[in-house]
Write a protein that holds these residues in place. Structure first.
Motif, PDB file in Angstrom:
ATOM      1  N   GLY A 133     -21.842  -7.916  25.439  1.00 16.60           N
ATOM      2  CA  GLY A 133     -20.751  -6.947  25.411  1.00 16.60           C
ATOM      3  C   GLY A 133     -20.370  -6.541  24.002  1.00 16.60           C
ATOM      4  O   GLY A 133     -20.087  -5.361  23.729  1.00 16.60           O
ATOM      5  N   SER A 134     -20.378  -7.506  23.074  1.00 16.22           N
ATOM      6  CA  SER A 134     -20.027  -7.186  21.683  1.00 16.22           C
ATOM      7  C   SER A 134     -21.068  -6.265  21.043  1.00 16.22           C
ATOM      8  O   SER A 134     -20.723  -5.398  20.233  1.00 16.22           O
ATOM      9  CB  SER A 134     -19.877  -8.472  20.868  1.00 16.22           C
ATOM     10  N   VAL A 135     -22.335  -6.445  21.415  1.00 19.69           N
ATOM     11  CA  VAL A 135     -23.389  -5.574  20.885  1.00 19.69           C
ATOM     12  C   VAL A 135     -23.225  -4.154  21.417  1.00 19.69           C
ATOM     13  O   VAL A 135     -23.335  -3.178  20.670  1.00 19.69           O
ATOM     14  CB  VAL A 135     -24.786  -6.129  21.254  1.00 19.69           C
ATOM     15  N   ILE A 136     -22.941  -4.040  22.714  1.00 21.34           N
ATOM     16  CA  ILE A 136     -22.737  -2.718  23.325  1.00 21.34           C
ATOM     17  C   ILE A 136     -21.538  -2.013  22.702  1.00 21.34           C
ATOM     18  O   ILE A 136     -21.598  -0.823  22.347  1.00 21.34           O
ATOM     19  CB  ILE A 136     -22.553  -2.861  24.847  1.00 21.34           C
ATOM     20  N   LEU A 137     -20.432  -2.752  22.551  1.00 26.57           N
ATOM     21  CA  LEU A 137     -19.229  -2.168  21.948  1.00 26.57           C
ATOM     22  C   LEU A 137     -19.476  -1.753  20.490  1.00 26.57           C
ATOM     23  O   LEU A 137     -19.010  -0.694  20.050  1.00 26.57           O
ATOM     24  CB  LEU A 137     -18.075  -3.174  22.008  1.00 26.57           C
ATOM     25  N   GLN A 138     -20.214  -2.581  19.753  1.00 24.99           N
ATOM     26  CA  GLN A 138     -20.514  -2.274  18.360  1.00 24.99           C
ATOM     27  C   GLN A 138     -21.294  -0.958  18.238  1.00 24.99           C
ATOM     28  O   GLN A 138     -20.968  -0.101  17.413  1.00 24.99           O
ATOM     29  CB  GLN A 138     -21.324  -3.419  17.736  1.00 24.99           C
ATOM     30  N   ARG A 139     -22.299  -0.812  19.071  1.00 25.60           N
ATOM     31  CA  ARG A 139     -23.130   0.397  19.013  1.00 25.60           C
ATOM     32  C   ARG A 139     -22.348   1.628  19.456  1.00 25.60           C
ATOM     33  O   ARG A 139     -22.467   2.706  18.851  1.00 25.60           O
ATOM     34  CB  ARG A 139     -24.374   0.212  19.877  1.00 25.60           C
ATOM     35  N   ALA A 140     -21.547   1.480  20.524  1.00 22.45           N
ATOM     36  CA  ALA A 140     -20.750   2.616  21.007  1.00 22.45           C
ATOM     37  C   ALA A 140     -19.728   3.042  19.966  1.00 22.45           C
ATOM     38  O   ALA A 140     -19.554   4.244  19.696  1.00 22.45           O
ATOM     39  CB  ALA A 140     -20.053   2.232  22.313  1.00 22.45           C
ATOM     40  N   TYR A 141     -19.047   2.064  19.357  1.00 21.35           N
ATOM     41  CA  TYR A 141     -18.034   2.369  18.348  1.00 21.35           C
ATOM     42  C   TYR A 141     -18.678   3.009  17.116  1.00 21.35           C
ATOM     43  O   TYR A 141     -18.114   3.937  16.523  1.00 21.35           O
ATOM     44  CB  TYR A 141     -17.315   1.074  17.952  1.00 21.35           C
ATOM     45  N   PHE A 142     -19.861   2.526  16.750  1.00 21.94           N
ATOM     46  CA  PHE A 142     -20.576   3.063  15.588  1.00 21.94           C
ATOM     47  C   PHE A 142     -20.900   4.539  15.798  1.00 21.94           C
ATOM     48  O   PHE A 142     -20.757   5.364  14.883  1.00 21.94           O
ATOM     49  CB  PHE A 142     -21.864   2.265  15.371  1.00 21.94           C
ATOM     50  N   LYS A 143     -21.327   4.882  17.025  1.00 22.20           N
ATOM     51  CA  LYS A 143     -21.670   6.278  17.304  1.00 22.20           C
ATOM     52  C   LYS A 143     -20.434   7.159  17.410  1.00 22.20           C
ATOM     53  O   LYS A 143     -20.425   8.297  16.909  1.00 22.20           O
ATOM     54  CB  LYS A 143     -22.474   6.352  18.613  1.00 22.20           C
ATOM     55  N   LEU A 144     -19.380   6.648  18.043  1.00 19.68           N
ATOM     56  CA  LEU A 144     -18.170   7.439  18.223  1.00 19.68           C
ATOM     57  C   LEU A 144     -17.451   7.715  16.904  1.00 19.68           C
ATOM     58  O   LEU A 144     -16.864   8.784  16.711  1.00 19.68           O
ATOM     59  CB  LEU A 144     -17.219   6.721  19.188  1.00 19.68           C
ATOM     60  N   THR A 145     -17.485   6.736  16.001  1.00 19.88           N
ATOM     61  CA  THR A 145     -16.779   6.877  14.716  1.00 19.88           C
ATOM     62  C   THR A 145     -17.701   7.326  13.590  1.00 19.88           C
ATOM     63  O   THR A 145     -17.282   7.400  12.438  1.00 19.88           O
ATOM     64  CB  THR A 145     -16.112   5.547  14.322  1.00 19.88           C
ATOM     65  N   ARG A 146     -18.975   7.585  13.935  1.00 12.48           N
ATOM     66  CA  ARG A 146     -19.970   8.057  12.967  1.00 12.48           C
ATOM     67  C   ARG A 146     -20.130   7.114  11.773  1.00 12.48           C
ATOM     68  O   ARG A 146     -20.003   7.526  10.605  1.00 12.48           O
ATOM     69  CB  ARG A 146     -19.617   9.469  12.492  1.00 12.48           C
ATOM     70  N   GLY A 147     -20.379   5.859  12.100  1.00 11.86           N
ATOM     71  CA  GLY A 147     -20.737   4.931  11.033  1.00 11.86           C
ATOM     72  C   GLY A 147     -19.807   3.758  10.819  1.00 11.86           C
ATOM     73  O   GLY A 147     -20.119   2.858  10.043  1.00 11.86           O
ATOM     74  N   LYS A 148     -18.659   3.710  11.501  1.00 10.71           N
ATOM     75  CA  LYS A 148     -17.744   2.581  11.333  1.00 10.71           C
ATOM     76  C   LYS A 148     -18.146   1.442  12.272  1.00 10.71           C
ATOM     77  O   LYS A 148     -18.765   1.653  13.303  1.00 10.71           O
ATOM     78  CB  LYS A 148     -16.305   3.012  11.617  1.00 10.71           C
ATOM     79  N   ARG A 149     -17.744   0.215  11.878  1.00  5.82           N
ATOM     80  CA  ARG A 149     -18.077  -0.958  12.678  1.00  5.82           C
ATOM     81  C   ARG A 149     -16.828  -1.560  13.298  1.00  5.82           C
ATOM     82  O   ARG A 149     -15.798  -1.681  12.641  1.00  5.82           O
ATOM     83  CB  ARG A 149     -18.766  -2.020  11.816  1.00  5.82           C
ATOM     84  N   LEU A 150     -16.979  -1.962  14.555  1.00  9.13           N
ATOM     85  CA  LEU A 150     -15.889  -2.662  15.232  1.00  9.13           C
ATOM     86  C   LEU A 150     -15.877  -4.129  14.812  1.00  9.13           C
ATOM     87  O   LEU A 150     -14.823  -4.727  14.615  1.00  9.13           O
ATOM     88  CB  LEU A 150     -16.062  -2.547  16.748  1.00  9.13           C
ATOM     89  N   PHE A 151     -17.066  -4.713  14.661  1.00  8.26           N
ATOM     90  CA  PHE A 151     -17.235  -6.095  14.214  1.00  8.26           C
ATOM     91  C   PHE A 151     -17.988  -6.092  12.885  1.00  8.26           C
ATOM     92  O   PHE A 151     -18.747  -5.169  12.593  1.00  8.26           O
ATOM     93  CB  PHE A 151     -18.025  -6.910  15.242  1.00  8.26           C
ATOM     94  N   LEU A 152     -17.780  -7.134  12.087  1.00  8.49           N
ATOM     95  CA  LEU A 152     -18.502  -7.229  10.824  1.00  8.49           C
ATOM     96  C   LEU A 152     -20.002  -7.308  11.063  1.00  8.49           C
ATOM     97  O   LEU A 152     -20.810  -6.814  10.276  1.00  8.49           O
ATOM     98  CB  LEU A 152     -18.028  -8.455  10.030  1.00  8.49           C
ATOM     99  N   MET A 153     -20.369  -7.954  12.193  1.00  3.33           N
ATOM    100  CA  MET A 153     -21.760  -8.046  12.596  1.00  3.33           C
ATOM    101  C   MET A 153     -21.782  -8.449  14.067  1.00  3.33           C
ATOM    102  O   MET A 153     -20.896  -9.165  14.531  1.00  3.33           O
ATOM    103  CB  MET A 153     -22.502  -9.084  11.744  1.00  3.33           C
ATOM    104  N   SER A 154     -22.723  -7.941  14.801  1.00  5.88           N
ATOM    105  CA  SER A 154     -22.847  -8.336  16.202  1.00  5.88           C
ATOM    106  C   SER A 154     -24.200  -9.021  16.409  1.00  5.88           C
ATOM    107  O   SER A 154     -25.132  -8.773  15.641  1.00  5.88           O
ATOM    108  CB  SER A 154     -22.719  -7.108  17.126  1.00  5.88           C
ATOM    109  N   PRO A 155     -24.283  -9.912  17.433  1.00  5.71           N
ATOM    110  CA  PRO A 155     -23.290 -10.325  18.428  1.00  5.71           C
ATOM    111  C   PRO A 155     -22.064 -11.016  17.803  1.00  5.71           C
ATOM    112  O   PRO A 155     -22.051 -11.310  16.610  1.00  5.71           O
ATOM    113  CB  PRO A 155     -24.062 -11.292  19.319  1.00  5.71           C
ATOM    114  N   PHE A 156     -21.077 -11.295  18.652  1.00  6.35           N
ATOM    115  CA  PHE A 156     -19.773 -11.739  18.194  1.00  6.35           C
ATOM    116  C   PHE A 156     -19.818 -13.014  17.369  1.00  6.35           C
ATOM    117  O   PHE A 156     -19.026 -13.182  16.443  1.00  6.35           O
ATOM    118  CB  PHE A 156     -18.851 -11.935  19.409  1.00  6.35           C
ATOM    119  N   HIS A 157     -20.740 -13.932  17.664  1.00  8.55           N
ATOM    120  CA  HIS A 157     -20.774 -15.179  16.895  1.00  8.55           C
ATOM    121  C   HIS A 157     -21.154 -14.926  15.434  1.00  8.55           C
ATOM    122  O   HIS A 157     -20.722 -15.659  14.548  1.00  8.55           O
ATOM    123  CB  HIS A 157     -21.734 -16.198  17.534  1.00  8.55           C
ATOM    124  N   HIS A 158     -21.928 -13.863  15.179  1.00  7.68           N
ATOM    125  CA  HIS A 158     -22.239 -13.523  13.783  1.00  7.68           C
ATOM    126  C   HIS A 158     -21.024 -12.897  13.088  1.00  7.68           C
ATOM    127  O   HIS A 158     -20.849 -13.048  11.883  1.00  7.68           O
ATOM    128  CB  HIS A 158     -23.431 -12.569  13.721  1.00  7.68           C
TER     129      HIS A 158
END
Length: 368
Positions: free
Chosen positions: A303-328
């Motif tokens: 889920g964290s990977v999916i959210l990271q990629r979706a957020y990256f595309k919607l915000t044109r380059g911003k990250r929701l997490f410092l790195m995904s998956p969440f444990h990273h």
């Protein structure tokens, strides 16, 4: 009961005591871990793991098979179709992961099977599983899988064959394919820290062993008449409990060598095999939707990977997490690897207890 205990004990002993033998072979064959360059740059501690023996999933796959068959025969029983189906998905998904691992090791690059090729390989394994699981009824007309989507048991109004046989088969195979691909890839994404996926796998599969054993004690055929309201139409539940216990015990023995600092990694062959076993147990114990809670930590990773990629595309380059998956992401926040692993184990345990508790409460509502 003797079969279950014997199977688990043999599987545990196999991986606990024979892993060093396998590691010598892995080093001889050059099966060393390949670290992705971006991962090594963002997490320098991961660079130190380069060259650690990998593909250790082969060890606990073998341990499970040896433990299960020995335990069943010693107990005077015979292997059941449901357990064979679990082994099929474990080995089949493991082979897909092995090919991916071997390509990486051979080229010494983190480029194995492409995403779609990996999915195609998984489909080639799970479709035959699904076809067999819905055929070959036993003397009581029970097949390993069912035509309905399940939560604690089959949900009658979610019968996938309600609109005809042809469409029913399409929906059924699509449904189990989604479960298999999503689960195996979620475990694969979780396998990023020493012992994380193995420890979580022990808890999830161990919980499934308890569920299957409880179903064995509450059968609809030949069971307690007073408890028939809460009985389970599950085929070969005791054998499912045995294979689950064998796998969980095998993982425990492997975890001894995989815990931080790991002396061996499971590789994709291991993470895919764990995903295959969990998928098979969810389908065959008729608890498919309960898997979302029971395997919540694996869901968190994907889920964290999916959210990271979706957020990256919607915000044109911003990250929701410092790195995904969440444990990273937690690593990048400065958490120690051991701290992350243990805390996620605790979360996995709490989710497993919650899922088993909900399973039991549902039974109580039917017999109360």
């Amino acid at each position: 009961m003797r079969s279950l205990i014997m199977a688990a004990a043999i599987s545990l002993a196999f991986t606990l005591f024979l892993t060093p033998v396998f590691l010598r072979l892995f080093r001889k064959w050059g099966w060393g871990q390949v670290i992705r360059t971006p991962e090594a740059m963002e997490n320098p501690s991961h660079e130190a793991k380069r060259g650690t023996p990998t593909m250790g999933g082969v060890i606990f796959i073998a341990g499970t098979i040896v433990g299960y068959f020995t335990g069943v025969y010693v107990g005077g029983g015979v292997p059941a179709l449901s357990a064979i189906l679990v082994i099929w998905l474990m080995v089949g998904f493991g082979v897909v992961g092995f090919i991916d691992d071997y390509m990486k090791v051979r080229s010494q690059r983190s480029l194995g099977l492409s995403g779609w090729r990996k999915v195609i390989g998984q489909l080639l394994v799970i479709i035959p599983f699904g076809i067999v699981a819905l055929n070959f009824p036993n003397a009581f007309g029970q097949t390993p899988a069912s035509e309905s989507i399940s939560l604690f048991r089959d949900i009658s109004w979610l019968n996938l064959f309600a609109f005809g046989v042809v469409l029913g088969w399409v929906l059924y195979l699509a449904w189990i394919a989604i479960i298999g691909v999503a689960t195996s890839n979620s475990v694969n994404l979780t396998d990023g820290l020493d012992g994380l996926a193995a420890g979580a796998g022990v808890i999830v599969v161990g919980a499934y062993s308890l569920i299957a054993f409880w179903q064995f004690k509450q059968p609809c055929i030949g069971g307690d008449v007073d408890a028939l309201g809460g009985c389970y139409e599950v085929r070969d539940p005791f054998n499912l409990a045995i294979i689950a216990a064998s796998f969980a015990a095998s993982l425990i023995g492997f975890l001894w060598w995989n815990a931080p600092k790991a002396k061996v990694f499971m590789g994709d062959v291991g993470s895919m095999a764990i995903g295959g076993v969990i998928t098979a147990l969810a389908i065959l114990t008729r608890t498919e939707l309960l898997l979302i809670v029971l395997a919540g930590v694996f869901v968190l990773s994907s889920g964290s990977v999916i959210l990271q990629r979706a957020y990256f595309k919607l915000t044109r380059g911003k990250r929701l997490f410092l790195m995904s998956p969440f444990h990273h992401h937690l690593e990048m926040r400065g958490w120690a690897e051991v701290t992350i692993v243990v805390r996620l184990w605790i979360i996995t345990g709490l989710l497993a207890v919650s899922a088993v508790g909900l399973f039991y409460v549902e039974w109580l509502t039917r017999v109360g």
